[in-house]
Design a protein around this motif. Structure first.
Motif, PDB file in Angstrom:
ATOM      1  N   GLY A   1      28.817  40.517  36.558  1.00  0.00           N
ATOM      2  CA  GLY A   1      28.133  41.230  37.623  1.00  0.00           C
ATOM      3  C   GLY A   1      28.399  40.672  39.002  1.00  0.00           C
ATOM      4  O   GLY A   1      29.436  40.043  39.257  1.00  0.00           O
ATOM      5  N   PRO A   2      27.467  40.901  39.946  1.00  0.00           N
ATOM      6  CA  PRO A   2      27.640  40.428  41.325  1.00  0.00           C
ATOM      7  C   PRO A   2      27.942  38.934  41.372  1.00  0.00           C
ATOM      8  O   PRO A   2      27.362  38.142  40.624  1.00  0.00           O
ATOM      9  CB  PRO A   2      26.289  40.734  41.964  1.00  0.00           C
ATOM     10  CG  PRO A   2      25.758  41.885  41.170  1.00  0.00           C
ATOM     11  CD  PRO A   2      26.220  41.657  39.771  1.00  0.00           C
ATOM     12  N   GLY A   3      28.877  38.566  42.227  1.00  0.00           N
ATOM     13  CA  GLY A   3      29.286  37.168  42.322  1.00  0.00           C
ATOM     14  C   GLY A   3      30.461  36.830  41.435  1.00  0.00           C
ATOM     15  O   GLY A   3      30.957  35.705  41.443  1.00  0.00           O
ATOM     16  N   THR A   4      30.916  37.801  40.613  1.00  0.00           N
ATOM     17  CA  THR A   4      32.102  37.624  39.772  1.00  0.00           C
ATOM     18  C   THR A   4      33.113  38.711  40.156  1.00  0.00           C
ATOM     19  O   THR A   4      32.762  39.670  40.847  1.00  0.00           O
ATOM     20  CB  THR A   4      31.762  37.760  38.280  1.00  0.00           C
ATOM     21  OG1 THR A   4      31.500  39.141  37.977  1.00  0.00           O
ATOM     22  CG2 THR A   4      30.548  36.908  37.915  1.00  0.00           C
ATOM     23  N   PRO A   5      34.350  38.598  39.697  1.00  0.00           N
ATOM     24  CA  PRO A   5      35.341  39.646  39.995  1.00  0.00           C
ATOM     25  C   PRO A   5      35.200  40.889  39.123  1.00  0.00           C
ATOM     26  O   PRO A   5      36.145  41.679  39.013  1.00  0.00           O
ATOM     27  CB  PRO A   5      36.686  38.941  39.728  1.00  0.00           C
ATOM     28  CG  PRO A   5      36.395  37.499  39.593  1.00  0.00           C
ATOM     29  CD  PRO A   5      34.991  37.411  39.102  1.00  0.00           C
ATOM     30  N   ASP A   6      34.058  41.075  38.503  1.00  0.00           N
ATOM     31  CA  ASP A   6      33.864  42.203  37.595  1.00  0.00           C
ATOM     32  C   ASP A   6      34.135  43.551  38.264  1.00  0.00           C
ATOM     33  O   ASP A   6      33.868  43.738  39.462  1.00  0.00           O
ATOM     34  CB  ASP A   6      32.428  42.223  37.068  1.00  0.00           C
ATOM     35  CG  ASP A   6      32.265  41.423  35.783  1.00  0.00           C
ATOM     36  OD1 ASP A   6      33.282  41.013  35.211  1.00  0.00           O
ATOM     37  OD2 ASP A   6      31.112  41.208  35.368  1.00  0.00           O
ATOM     38  N   ILE A   7      34.614  44.486  37.466  1.00  0.00           N
ATOM     39  CA  ILE A   7      34.679  45.897  37.848  1.00  0.00           C
ATOM     40  C   ILE A   7      33.415  46.567  37.328  1.00  0.00           C
ATOM     41  O   ILE A   7      33.032  46.373  36.168  1.00  0.00           O
ATOM     42  CB  ILE A   7      35.917  46.571  37.238  1.00  0.00           C
ATOM     43  CG1 ILE A   7      37.185  45.954  37.826  1.00  0.00           C
ATOM     44  CG2 ILE A   7      35.891  48.082  37.462  1.00  0.00           C
ATOM     45  CD1 ILE A   7      38.452  46.389  37.133  1.00  0.00           C
ATOM     46  N   LEU A   8      32.743  47.361  38.175  1.00  0.00           N
ATOM     47  CA  LEU A   8      31.554  48.101  37.771  1.00  0.00           C
ATOM     48  C   LEU A   8      31.956  49.534  37.477  1.00  0.00           C
ATOM     49  O   LEU A   8      32.462  50.244  38.347  1.00  0.00           O
ATOM     50  CB  LEU A   8      30.494  48.074  38.879  1.00  0.00           C
ATOM     51  CG  LEU A   8      29.260  48.965  38.662  1.00  0.00           C
ATOM     52  CD1 LEU A   8      28.499  48.547  37.415  1.00  0.00           C
ATOM     53  CD2 LEU A   8      28.361  48.926  39.897  1.00  0.00           C
ATOM     54  N   ASP A   9      31.761  49.969  36.241  1.00  0.00           N
ATOM     55  CA  ASP A   9      32.101  51.337  35.880  1.00  0.00           C
ATOM     56  C   ASP A   9      31.079  52.316  36.448  1.00  0.00           C
ATOM     57  O   ASP A   9      29.902  51.968  36.671  1.00  0.00           O
ATOM     58  CB  ASP A   9      32.165  51.488  34.358  1.00  0.00           C
ATOM     59  CG  ASP A   9      33.459  50.944  33.777  1.00  0.00           C
ATOM     60  OD1 ASP A   9      34.423  50.766  34.549  1.00  0.00           O
ATOM     61  OD2 ASP A   9      33.507  50.690  32.553  1.00  0.00           O
ATOM     62  N   SER A  10      31.516  53.548  36.654  1.00  0.00           N
ATOM     63  CA  SER A  10      30.632  54.585  37.164  1.00  0.00           C
ATOM     64  C   SER A  10      29.558  54.914  36.132  1.00  0.00           C
ATOM     65  O   SER A  10      29.773  54.774  34.925  1.00  0.00           O
ATOM     66  CB  SER A  10      31.430  55.852  37.485  1.00  0.00           C
ATOM     67  OG  SER A  10      32.430  55.593  38.451  1.00  0.00           O
ATOM     68  N   ALA A  11      28.403  55.357  36.629  1.00  0.00           N
ATOM     69  CA  ALA A  11      27.356  55.817  35.726  1.00  0.00           C
ATOM     70  C   ALA A  11      27.893  56.990  34.917  1.00  0.00           C
ATOM     71  O   ALA A  11      28.621  57.844  35.438  1.00  0.00           O
ATOM     72  CB  ALA A  11      26.133  56.239  36.522  1.00  0.00           C
TER      73      ALA A  11
END
Length: 435
Positions: free
Chosen positions: A46-56
């Protein structure tokens, strides 16, 4: 007050537009700034990492995600994967269905961390799915330690070179109604490999629902007769592995579950994923050089004729627990006749084949080479008069050959003139690892 000029009105409208846009952006950003769980099983996300957030989404997928390192999975390797809304990672194609058909199934090559009907787009947002591939040194060190700690006997020297982390945070259910809108689950898959061996960590922090409203589920309570599936499916309809709580109400306790056989934090299930599995054990195959006949026989014809005891010794050399094949049924006898008919065309007519039956230990009392008693009332194929013409017990070993019409005859176990070919049998063994 004087009236605003047209230009001033335009400036005010522009200011209002910008303020509104900033506010919406701020709200959108705030919705994504979730607080990750503090759980010993979980890797950072999550926030603070290089994660990609998928769309809802509802029944959505990340699409094919190309991997820098191919991931070994159930005897194959894959250069891409799919992170799917409904609680799974798949290989070869997306798996976006919402019905947890019991494993094993054909087609879906999937890691089902919590496979049920999930929806992250209730009311705009009802959960977040984060994902990333990483070779970060700290993450690799942690993955290495986790595998070495969990499986020290077999993988104490394992060193991770690649990790993939997918996290379903506070995700909701499809068909939520009433209090069902507040039900949330948080879980994570961590894929780990050194390029040859691979492992997957199933991590759980919060389980508040068993299934969505589909498949006879209740959208208010998140319960029903078809709870989520937790396990691994190889895609061939045979090889799979299931968590003991899969498809049961015990799923609620996943965050506190500990594997009694594998050290690790609560809420974690560790599985090796490069080898094919059947149930909770490794897939079994015939030893090298042996041919699988039917569902359970591993046989190896040995064309060089040997004395009876030498044939037994040779089978023991060819495979662990290797021994002479013992004829126990008409089907076995006919199968061997079929082999012998082909065999004789290449090697000449007179050669026979040991059957594995003798009365060496006690004259007149036959037993099979594996030590089990011979049942004279069961299947037999004796040549006429053979039991009466035995030359005072000098003949003890049973054989069969074409010249006798493939019937059972008896000869000396050790003689230069009448050595026979034989067939070795061996049990199936786990698939050998190339790592």
């Amino acid at each position: 007050m004087h009236a605003q000029s047209t230009s001033e009105q335009r400036i005010d409208k522009m200011r209002q537009f910008l303020l509104t846009a900033c506010l919406l952006a701020s709200l959108a950003g705030a919705s994504a700034q979730i607080t990750p769980v503090t759980n010993a099983a979980f890797y950072p996300y999550g926030p603070g990492t290089p994660d990609i957030l998928d769309s809802a989404a509802d029944d959505g997928t990340s699409g094919a995600v190309s991997l820098a390192t191919a991931f070994p999975f159930f005897g194959n390797t894959y250069n891409d994967l799919y992170v799917n809304t409904n609680g799974d990672i798949s290989f070869g194609s997306a798996v976006t269905g919402f019905t947890p058909t019991p494993f094993p199934v054909t087609g879906n090559r999937v890691l089902a961390v919590y496979y049920t009907d999930i929806k992250t787009s209730n009311g705009g947002r009802s959960g977040y799915i984060y994902r990333r591939e990483t070779t970060d040194a700290a993450i690799l060190a942690r993955a290495t330690t986790d595998i070495q700690t969990a499986l020290p006997a077999d993988h104490g020297s394992f060193v991770a070179t690649w990790v993939y982390i997918a996290t379903w945070h506070d995700v909701g259910i499809y068909g939520a109604s009433g209090d069902g809108h507040n039900l949330r689950n948080t879980f994570q898959l961590v894929l780990i490999t050194d390029g040859c061996k691979s492992f997957t960590l199933f991590n759980y922090d919060q389980i508040q629902f068993l299934q969505g409203s589909t498949n006879s589920g209740n959208g208010t309570t998140g319960t029903g007769p078809n709870p989520a599936q937790v396990g691994i499916n190889g895609g061939d309809g045979i090889h799979y592995s299931l968590h003991p709580y899969s498809r049961t109400t015990d799923l609620y306790t996943l965050p506190t579950w500990t594997d009694p056989a594998v050290p690790g934090p609560p809420g974690r299930w560790v599985q090796r994923t490069d080898l094919a599995l059947t149930g909770d054990g490794p897939a079994l195959v015939c030893p090298t050089g042996f041919r699988e006949i039917g569902d359970d026989l591993c046989l190896k014809p040995h064309t060089q004729p040997l004395d009876y005891d030498a044939a037994i010794a040779r089978c023991a050399e060819l495979a662990p627990d290797g021994r002479l094949f013992n004829i126990r049924s008409q089907a076995h006898n006919e199968m061997l006749i079929g082999f012998l008919q082909r065999f004789q065309t290449r090697t000449g007519r007179g050669r026979g084949l040991w059957t594995g039956l003798t009365d060496k230990a006690a004259e007149g009392t036959f037993e099979w080479e594996d030590g089990t008693a011979f049942d004279p009332e069961g299947y037999t194929n004796w040549a006429e008069g053979v039991l009466e013409e035995r030359q005072g017990g000098q003949r003890d070993c049973v054989f069969m050959k074409k010249d006798d019409g493939w019937q059972w005859n008896i000869q000396k176990c050790e003689t230069r003139r009448e050595r026979n070919a034989f067939i070795c049998k061996a049990p199936k063994a786990p698939v050998p690892s190339e790592c």
